[in-house]
Write a protein that holds these residues in place. Structure first.
Motif, PDB file in Angstrom:
ATOM      1  N   MET A   1       3.241   3.768  -5.834  1.00 18.94           N
ATOM      2  CA  MET A   1       3.385   2.750  -6.804  1.00 18.94           C
ATOM      3  C   MET A   1       2.881   1.656  -5.862  1.00 18.94           C
ATOM      4  O   MET A   1       3.346   1.247  -4.618  1.00 18.94           O
ATOM      5  CB  MET A   1       4.947   2.348  -6.980  1.00 18.94           C
ATOM      6  CG  MET A   1       5.197   1.713  -8.267  1.00 18.94           C
ATOM      7  SD  MET A   1       5.492  -0.006  -7.947  1.00 18.94           S
ATOM      8  CE  MET A   1       6.461   0.055  -6.845  1.00 18.94           C
ATOM      9  N   ARG A   2       1.940   0.983  -6.582  1.00 15.59           N
ATOM     10  CA  ARG A   2       1.348  -0.364  -5.837  1.00 15.59           C
ATOM     11  C   ARG A   2       1.494  -1.724  -6.729  1.00 15.59           C
ATOM     12  O   ARG A   2       1.280  -1.609  -7.884  1.00 15.59           O
ATOM     13  CB  ARG A   2      -0.123   0.179  -5.691  1.00 15.59           C
ATOM     14  CG  ARG A   2      -0.798  -0.750  -4.800  1.00 15.59           C
ATOM     15  CD  ARG A   2      -2.517  -0.135  -4.593  1.00 15.59           C
ATOM     16  NE  ARG A   2      -2.644   0.934  -4.021  1.00 15.59           N
ATOM     17  CZ  ARG A   2      -2.783   1.546  -2.956  1.00 15.59           C
ATOM     18  NH1 ARG A   2      -2.640   0.495  -1.905  1.00 15.59           N
ATOM     19  NH2 ARG A   2      -3.061   2.618  -2.564  1.00 15.59           N
ATOM     20  N   VAL A   3       1.558  -2.864  -5.702  1.00 13.02           N
ATOM     21  CA  VAL A   3       1.775  -4.092  -6.459  1.00 13.02           C
ATOM     22  C   VAL A   3       0.113  -4.726  -6.010  1.00 13.02           C
ATOM     23  O   VAL A   3      -0.112  -4.532  -5.030  1.00 13.02           O
ATOM     24  CB  VAL A   3       2.855  -4.843  -5.639  1.00 13.02           C
ATOM     25  CG1 VAL A   3       3.099  -6.443  -5.872  1.00 13.02           C
ATOM     26  CG2 VAL A   3       4.198  -4.054  -5.851  1.00 13.02           C
ATOM     27  N   ALA A   4      -0.068  -5.463  -6.804  1.00 19.44           N
ATOM     28  CA  ALA A   4      -1.097  -6.405  -6.817  1.00 19.44           C
ATOM     29  C   ALA A   4      -0.650  -7.694  -6.814  1.00 19.44           C
ATOM     30  O   ALA A   4      -0.088  -8.277  -7.625  1.00 19.44           O
ATOM     31  CB  ALA A   4      -2.175  -6.215  -7.766  1.00 19.44           C
ATOM     32  N   LEU A   5      -1.071  -8.405  -5.780  1.00 16.63           N
ATOM     33  CA  LEU A   5      -0.384  -9.721  -5.496  1.00 16.63           C
ATOM     34  C   LEU A   5      -1.624 -10.801  -5.372  1.00 16.63           C
ATOM     35  O   LEU A   5      -2.229 -10.966  -4.380  1.00 16.63           O
ATOM     36  CB  LEU A   5       0.350  -9.869  -4.084  1.00 16.63           C
ATOM     37  CG  LEU A   5       0.717 -11.239  -3.570  1.00 16.63           C
ATOM     38  CD1 LEU A   5       1.789 -11.874  -4.685  1.00 16.63           C
ATOM     39  CD2 LEU A   5       1.435 -11.076  -2.309  1.00 16.63           C
ATOM     40  N   ALA A   6      -1.670 -11.686  -6.389  1.00 11.03           N
ATOM     41  CA  ALA A   6      -2.733 -12.581  -6.669  1.00 11.03           C
ATOM     42  C   ALA A   6      -1.954 -13.872  -5.797  1.00 11.03           C
ATOM     43  O   ALA A   6      -1.052 -14.513  -5.951  1.00 11.03           O
ATOM     44  CB  ALA A   6      -3.077 -13.012  -7.977  1.00 11.03           C
ATOM     45  N   ILE A   7      -2.945 -14.375  -4.772  1.00 12.39           N
ATOM     46  CA  ILE A   7      -2.511 -15.975  -4.238  1.00 12.39           C
ATOM     47  C   ILE A   7      -2.681 -16.939  -5.233  1.00 12.39           C
ATOM     48  O   ILE A   7      -3.630 -16.968  -5.919  1.00 12.39           O
ATOM     49  CB  ILE A   7      -3.509 -15.885  -2.875  1.00 12.39           C
ATOM     50  CG1 ILE A   7      -3.458 -14.737  -2.194  1.00 12.39           C
ATOM     51  CG2 ILE A   7      -3.015 -17.344  -2.228  1.00 12.39           C
ATOM     52  CD1 ILE A   7      -4.495 -14.869  -0.913  1.00 12.39           C
ATOM     53  N   GLY A   8      -1.423 -17.684  -5.078  1.00  9.25           N
ATOM     54  CA  GLY A   8      -1.558 -18.943  -6.127  1.00  9.25           C
ATOM     55  C   GLY A   8      -2.462 -20.078  -5.686  1.00  9.25           C
ATOM     56  O   GLY A   8      -3.587 -19.758  -4.857  1.00  9.25           O
TER      57      GLY A   8
END
Ligand SMILES: NC(=O)C1=CN([C@@H]2O[C@H](COP(=O)(O)OP(=O)(O)OC[C@H]3O[C@@H](n4cnc5c(N)ncnc54)[C@H](O)[C@@H]3O)[C@@H](O)[C@H]2O)C=CC1
Ligand SMILES: NCC(=O)COP(=O)(O)O
Length: 352
Positions: A1-8
């Motif tokens: 299970m992988r999270v994609a985290l976009a920098i704001g």
């Protein structure tokens, strides 16, 4: 299970919150692909006073990502050019590209959770004048035939809204039985997916005292009440219209698991008073969870290392929990050539 985290937004607290989150114990052992500009993340790490040294991957390596935390460096927003505490088209353009990229990773089935630290809608609009809000952008980027909805989530009560980012003066005319019923169905569906089947939903009235027998407006009797009746007939445990000044009081006393409000701040004010430092915005209805803290870019404290991690951490926890409860399926649209570099999807009005 992988999270994609976009920098704001690079001018706000998003970079420092992303950096802080990545060093938190809860995220260790979790696969995460961080998406954005390496220099912005490094700036965030400096502001948050944390050490970060992530392996960098390129867009053509995303199909075979190593485990742990990695950075997909889009090189789209050199931190040297960032003015902290201000909206800018540069930061807005980078936010749009970061967001489109994490959404495409989810649609391709490469990640299971989409997360972002706060975007600034003004920056995004400076970069793309047609930009309205995240829902419209997600619909266009995913070519979705059904719009999702935003939920504000605190452990003790969830808040869904019938309308969201529209001018207040348009709210009453935008309400309809079908729209409210659709929101009730999605609220019941999303809460069941979150492990709360049969969630009891209090439906907020629009007018003072639910119109007080049509003294102050007709919408409560003519639109909200029939929608609630129709939902109940479908087996959704909805109650209302409940005067909106007490609907959250009743929820916190245990009468409702969720409150459906008619417009943005009708719910946001209550939810943020109840738990500003742990409030999560969940954007649901797209087959995978999209989560972000309920607070925004906090320009007044950007770069000062003062931003509280609480809501961002709760967003990550909720996204991971939901993805585990509902393993994604059907998100297998292959990434197109130049997928992370091409023009981001145009946005349209999301007058929900
Ligand atoms: N997650 C997201 O992407 C969200 C983005 N926004 C966007 O953020 C921008 C600014 O919105 P505002 O209404 O000014 O609200 P805001 O939440 O950015 O700021 C309101 C107040 O709360 C404080 N605050 C916010 N986050 C904090 C934190 N983590 N720790 C300590 N204090 C914190 C700020 O310093 C400020 O005084 C807008 O463009 C809005 O659309 C708003 C909400 C959510
Ligand atoms: N950027 C996330 C979002 O729009 C949800 O927050 P809010 O603007 O509805 O408060």
């Amino acid at each position: 299970m992988r999270v994609a985290l976009a920098i704001g937004d690079a001018g706000g607290v998003g970079p420092e919150l992303a950096a802080k989150l990545l060093t938190h114990g809860d995220l260790q052992g979790q696969d995460v692909v961080v998406v954005g500009d390496a220099s912005v993340l490094a700036m965030g790490a400096r502001h948050a006073e944390v050490d970060l040294d992530l392996p960098v991957v390129s867009a053509d390596q995303v199909n075979v990502l190593p485990s742990g935390h990695v950075l997909l460096d889009l090189g789209n927003c050199p931190a040297g050019g960032t003015v902290l505490g201000q909206s800018s088209p540069e930061a807005g353009a980078a936010s749009l590209q970061n967001f489109a990229t994490v959404l495409r990773l989810a649609k391709a089935g490469i990640v299971d959770v989409v997360m972002f630290t706060p975007f600034n809608k003004h920056s995004m609009r400076l970069a793309r004048p047609s930009y309205v809000d995240e829902i419209g952008f997600i619909d266009m980027t995913l070519s979705s035939d059904r719009s999702g909805r935003e939920f504000n989530v605190l452990e003790e009560v969830w808040n869904a809204r019938v309308t969201s980012h529209i001018p207040l003066r348009q709210v009453a005319e935008t309400l309809s039985v079908e729209r409210i019923l659709g929101s009730l169905r999605l609220t019941a569906e999303v809460m069941a997916g979150a492990g709360k089947p049969g969630a009891r939903i209090g439906v907020a009235a629009l007018n003072p005292h639910a119109g007080d027998g049509r003294n102050f407006g007709h919408e409560d009797d003519d639109i909200i009440a029939p929608a609630v009746e129709a939902a109940v007939a479908e087996g959704i445990p909805a109650t209302g219209p409940v005067p909106s000044d007490t609907v959250f009081v009743r929820a916190t006393r245990g009468e409702f698991d969720a409150v459906l409000t008619m417009y943005h701040d009708q719910g946001q004010i209550a939810m943020k008073l109840m738990g500003f430092d742990r409030g999560v915005t969940l954007i649901a209805g797209y087959g995978f969870p999209i989560v972000t803290p309920a607070h925004g870019t906090a320009f007044d404290i950007a770069g000062k290392g003062k931003a509280d991690l609480g809501a961002t951490l709760e967003a990550a926890r909720l996204g991971i929990r939901l993805a585990k409860l509902n393993p994604a399926s059907g998100n297998t649209v292959p990434l197109a050539e130049g997928w992370a570099t091409d023009e981001v999807a145009p946005s349209r009005s999301a007058a929900e």
